[in-house]
Design an enzyme around this catalytic site. Structure first.
Site, PDB file in Angstrom:
ATOM      1  N   LYS A  27      38.313  57.172  90.604  1.00  0.00           N
ATOM      2  CA  LYS A  27      38.313  58.248  89.605  1.00  0.00           C
ATOM      3  C   LYS A  27      37.255  59.302  89.917  1.00  0.00           C
ATOM      4  CE  LYS A  27      41.040  56.312  85.977  1.00  0.00           C
ATOM      5  NZ  LYS A  27      41.354  56.088  84.593  1.00  0.00           N
ATOM      6  N   LYS A  50      49.913  54.299  92.510  1.00  0.00           N
ATOM      7  CA  LYS A  50      50.463  53.799  91.246  1.00  0.00           C
ATOM      8  C   LYS A  50      50.823  54.973  90.333  1.00  0.00           C
ATOM      9  CE  LYS A  50      46.814  53.553  87.921  1.00  0.00           C
ATOM     10  NZ  LYS A  50      46.557  53.105  86.596  1.00  0.00           N
ATOM     11  N   LYS A  74      49.052  58.700  84.513  1.00  0.00           N
ATOM     12  CA  LYS A  74      49.192  59.821  83.569  1.00  0.00           C
ATOM     13  C   LYS A  74      48.591  61.099  84.144  1.00  0.00           C
ATOM     14  CE  LYS A  74      48.106  56.993  79.527  1.00  0.00           C
ATOM     15  NZ  LYS A  74      46.897  56.258  79.899  1.00  0.00           N
TER      16      LYS A  74
END
Ligand code: AQP
Length: 328
Positions: A113, A195, A198
């Site tokens: 992230k 993956k 969102k």
């Protein structure tokens, strides 16, 4: 016999996609009768990435509405907003003071992230897994139904609990991960090496639960596959394997039967059939959400009721943990 307790959460960071649904939410719904259920909209986790306050508030209630539309039933489950129970960050602080920087530095999601969003690498993002451990351990959960990407965080939560129990006294139940056999890692349709997420930008990346039938059909038709022509379960053919898994979950057919069904058929027919199955499975959710979205008062009521029911569990666990470490 007393039912085992499960706890799980989902961030209001955007629309729920097929990965969130198959990896987590569908399993929460399907096993509601079997367990005592506590589900949480983890809005405090969401602010580890930049959020517009007004939109975050809206997305929090929208997500709660979506979970109800997916089938979370308040007669069987408790649903609440994380920030409404103060013991989550309070317990996370106790854990923070008992975990090494080295152990935290091994968390791969933080690395991923931070790379994705280098302008906002904040302390909360680093601390995310500790808050998640507090979420779970506060409720003395026996099991945590999550997707595969949360496996490492869950292992950390178990380590935190075991260490605390050893060093201070028996305080926390050690939770078991509940990761589904199929659907634990739904991949992006456009890029099956990543993956489904969102926050991944790309018009054909994710199927959102509120996508229209036309959007779903278009995205599946454009899904990345390969130049071979057999339709078989082969993990090395990631794009095809992902689509086959999705088809397998929604049709409940076994793999041999699915391969027989598509023998001699091309990708065009196959992708259309996957899309049709998904459209039909998501139709009732979309329809239920359409009815629920205007009922903000009802959603608020459900969330308040959920928080009121679970708050005593959180308070009791936190009180015990505080006393163990000498904070009284
Ligand atoms: N692709 C996926 N396949 C299977 N399960 C998945 N989950 C997420 N993506 C997949 C599971 O969904 C639950 C809720 O996830 P989350 O919203 O708390 O956070 P996340 O894992 O960070 O999900 P996203 O979609 O990738 O969100 P962003 O882009 O905001 O980071 C979890 O149980 C998770 O395992």
């Amino acid at each position: 016999m007393e039912k085992k307790r499960v706890f799980s959460g989902i961030q209001p960071t955007g629309q729920i996609h097929l990965g969130n649904y198959l990896g987590a939410v569908k399993n929460w719904v399907d096993s509601q009768d079997e367990y005592e259920n506590i589900f949480c909209v983890v809005n405090s986790h969401a602010i580890t990435t930049t959020q517009n306050p007004k939109e975050l508030r809206e997305k929090t209630y929208e997500l709660a509405g979506m979970l109800l539309a997916c089938g979370i039933d308040m007669k069987k489950s408790n649903l609440f907003i994380q920030s409404e129970i103060d013991e989550h960050p309070a317990l996370a602080w106790v854990f923070d003071c008992n975990i090494s920087m080295g152990e935290m530095s091994r968390m791969t999601q933080f690395k991923d992230k931070s790379l994705k969003n280098p302008k906002n690498v904040n302390v909360g993002l680093f601390n995310y897994p500790v808050l998640m451990a507090a979420d779970i351990l506060l409720y003395q959960a026996d099991g945590v139904p999550v997707g595969e990407d949360q496996k490492q965080h869950l292992e950390l939560a178990r380590n935190i609990a075991q260490r605390f129990n050893r060093d201070f006294g028996e305080c926390f139940k050690i939770p078991e991960p509940m990761i589904p056999k199929i659907g634990a890692r739904v991949m992006g349709l456009d890029e099956p090496a990543n993956k489904m997420s969102k926050s991944f930008n790309g018009a054909n990346h994710a199927i959102f639960l509120l996508d229209t039938p036309d959007e779903i059909m278009r995205k599946f038709k454009k899904a990345t596959t390969d130049s071979q022509n057999s339709i078989v379960f082969d993990q090395k053919r990631a794009g095809l394997y992902n689509l086959l898994n999705i088809y397998e979950i929604f049709t409940h057919k076994d793999r041999r039967k699915i391969e027989d069904e598509f023998e001699g058929k091309g990708y065009g027919v196959f992708k259309t059939m996957v899309a049709e199955v998904v459209i039909e499975a998501l139709r009732p959710i979309r329809e239920k959400y359409e009815k629920l979205r205007s009922q903000k008062g009802y959603i608020e009521e459900v969330l308040n009721e959920g928080a009121n029911k679970v708050r005593p569990i959180a308070k009791a666990t936190y009180k015990k943990a505080k006393e163990f470490v000498g904070l009284v």
